[in-house]
Design an enzyme around this catalytic site. Structure first.
Site, PDB file in Angstrom:
ATOM      1  N   CYS A  11      50.152  38.719  78.320  1.00 36.52           N
ATOM      2  CA  CYS A  11      49.647  38.601  79.781  1.00 36.52           C
ATOM      3  C   CYS A  11      51.100  37.844  80.532  1.00 36.52           C
ATOM      4  CB  CYS A  11      48.441  37.883  79.734  1.00 36.52           C
ATOM      5  SG  CYS A  11      48.449  37.263  81.784  1.00 36.52           S
ATOM      6  N   GLN A 212      39.059  30.809  99.207  1.00 40.05           N
ATOM      7  CA  GLN A 212      40.517  30.135  98.344  1.00 40.05           C
ATOM      8  C   GLN A 212      40.094  29.708  96.985  1.00 40.05           C
ATOM      9  OE1 GLN A 212      43.393  30.570  99.801  1.00 40.05           O
ATOM     10  NE2 GLN A 212      43.859  29.997 101.741  1.00 40.05           N
ATOM     11  N   PHE A 241      41.456  34.755 112.465  1.00 40.09           N
ATOM     12  CA  PHE A 241      41.171  35.117 111.230  1.00 40.09           C
ATOM     13  C   PHE A 241      40.270  33.392 110.614  1.00 40.09           C
ATOM     14  CE2 PHE A 241      45.360  36.306 113.014  1.00 40.09           C
ATOM     15  CZ  PHE A 241      44.694  37.907 112.954  1.00 40.09           C
ATOM     16  N   CYS A 334      49.553  32.506 104.039  1.00 39.04           N
ATOM     17  CA  CYS A 334      49.534  32.797 102.425  1.00 39.04           C
ATOM     18  C   CYS A 334      51.421  33.678 102.502  1.00 39.04           C
ATOM     19  CB  CYS A 334      49.333  33.522 102.382  1.00 39.04           C
ATOM     20  SG  CYS A 334      48.318  35.192 102.579  1.00 39.04           S
TER      21      CYS A 334
END
Length: 375
Positions: A11, A212, A241, A334
């Protein structure tokens, strides 16, 4: 952070894992300062970070392998499956859930979806944990409702093994594309929302509402926004938002008028539930498009808080905010690239304060909070 999956080359999601956290924070801060280099910034606050492992409250697992031996994790680009149940980003509390889910998949006959053959039923397992009481929400993403009766029949065994599962649903995603969820949500439990609590503010998580994934840092982000707002002369604000209302619910005071806008009805249902619990009667939450809402209003609040998705708020909303000219804008982002682009479209504002929040350790991503003041 030590990770056997990374060490074995299985990974590569955490691309910065070999760098110590202070180095990661320095690199992220340099990136943010570079993006905002054209704007004078009055105050750079120290970056906020949290635990470097076991911090995630959510697992999004692609289901592959066979019904007898399912794998929960991801598919590599070449289609090879990888089991990620031992990922150190997950808390220890996830391990027994993954361990029980594998035999349950066999019991319920939920054949993993095979992308290459376009056959099978179970596409994803989505697991979310509440930090406040350890309760969990489990979602099975299926191609169709073909196996729904079998799943219902087998469910009591799973609930007996895992009493922490408070909300269990099936999401139907019929499209042969890498889309995480479809529109149809079928509840298999009476409880439909997971109770969470940040800084003594009750929050609710429903299946199709954004929340989150790093609670330790998210709670500090909300608390910081609250502290910034309390320092300003605000009687009326918008939270655009707004998601499940995290920012607005933290910032609101009993005498403040606040309107929260979010396009997802599930998230608005959560926000309304929290506002009712807090007894805040001057809070209004509505399921609308944030840009359309803002441009249809006649009155101007003193503060507009925006927390857009990665694409930013965009030129139409920037133009409207410039015309409407609230005294303050708090921008939570973000994606600092699109935030910088949006700030360029707000020439009537100066940057008073910026703070970086390391919501995504071991990656190049971060969250940033910016206070803009009308010139």
């Amino acid at each position: 952070m030590q990770c056997a999956l990374y060490d074995a080359g299985r990974c590569r999601s955490c691309q910065w894992i070999t760098q110590p956290i202070p180095e990661q924070l320095s690199a992220k801060t340099a990136d943010l300062k570079n993006l905002l280099a054209d704007f004078p910034v009055e105050e750079w606050c120290a970056p906020v970070s949290g635990p470097e492992q076991g911090f995630r409250n959510k697992a999004k697992m692609v289901v592959s392998g066979s019904v007898e031996k399912p794998l929960l994790g991801m598919l590599h680009r070449d289609g090879t499956p990888e089991d990620l149940c031992d990922c150190p980003l997950y808390p220890a509390s996830f391990a027994p859930v993954f361990a029980a889910l594998k035999p349950f998949i066999a019991r319920a006959g939920l054949t993993p979806y095979n992308v290459a053959r376009k056959r099978g039923e179970l596409k994803y397992i989505l697991l979310t944990e509440s930090q406040s009481d350890g309760g969990m929400m489990l979602r099975f993403v299926l191609r169709s409702d073909t196996k729904l009766a079998q799943l219902r029949k087998a469910l009591p065994w799973l609930q007996e093994q895992l009493p922490q599962l408070k909300v269990i649903t099936v999401n139907i995603q019929p499209v042969h594309m890498a889309i995480m969820e479809g529109e149809t949500e079928i509840y298999l439990t009476e409880q439909q929302a997971l109770a969470e609590r940040f800084n003594d503010v009750p929050l609710w998580i429903r299946p199709q509402s954004f929340f989150q994934t790093n609670p330790a840092v998210a709670s500090q982000l909300y608390a910081t926004a609250r502290d910034w707002v309390r320092q300003l002369p605000i009687k009326h604000m918008w939270d655009l938002f707004c998601g499940v209302g995290g920012f607005g619910l933290h910032c609101a005071t009993p005498d403040m008028q606040l309107t929260g806008i979010e396009i997802a009805p599930e998230a608005i249902a959560c926000a309304k539930q929290s506002a009712a619990e807090l007894g805040l009667t001057r809070l209004q939450f509505q399921a609308l498009d944030s840009t359309q809402f803002a441009s249809a209003q006649g009155e101007v609040p003193e503060l507009v808080l925006v927390n857009p998705p990665r694409r930013g708020i965009g030129k139409p909303l920037c133009d409207y905010l410039s015309t409407m000219a609230p005294r303050f804008i708090i921008y939570s982002s973000c994606n600092a690239q699109t935030m910088a682009k949006d700030i360029r479209e707000l020439p009537g504002y100066r940057i008073e304060r910026v703070q970086l929040f390391d919501m995504f350790p071991h990656t190049a991503h971060y969250e940033v909070l910016t206070l803009l003041v009308k010139q």
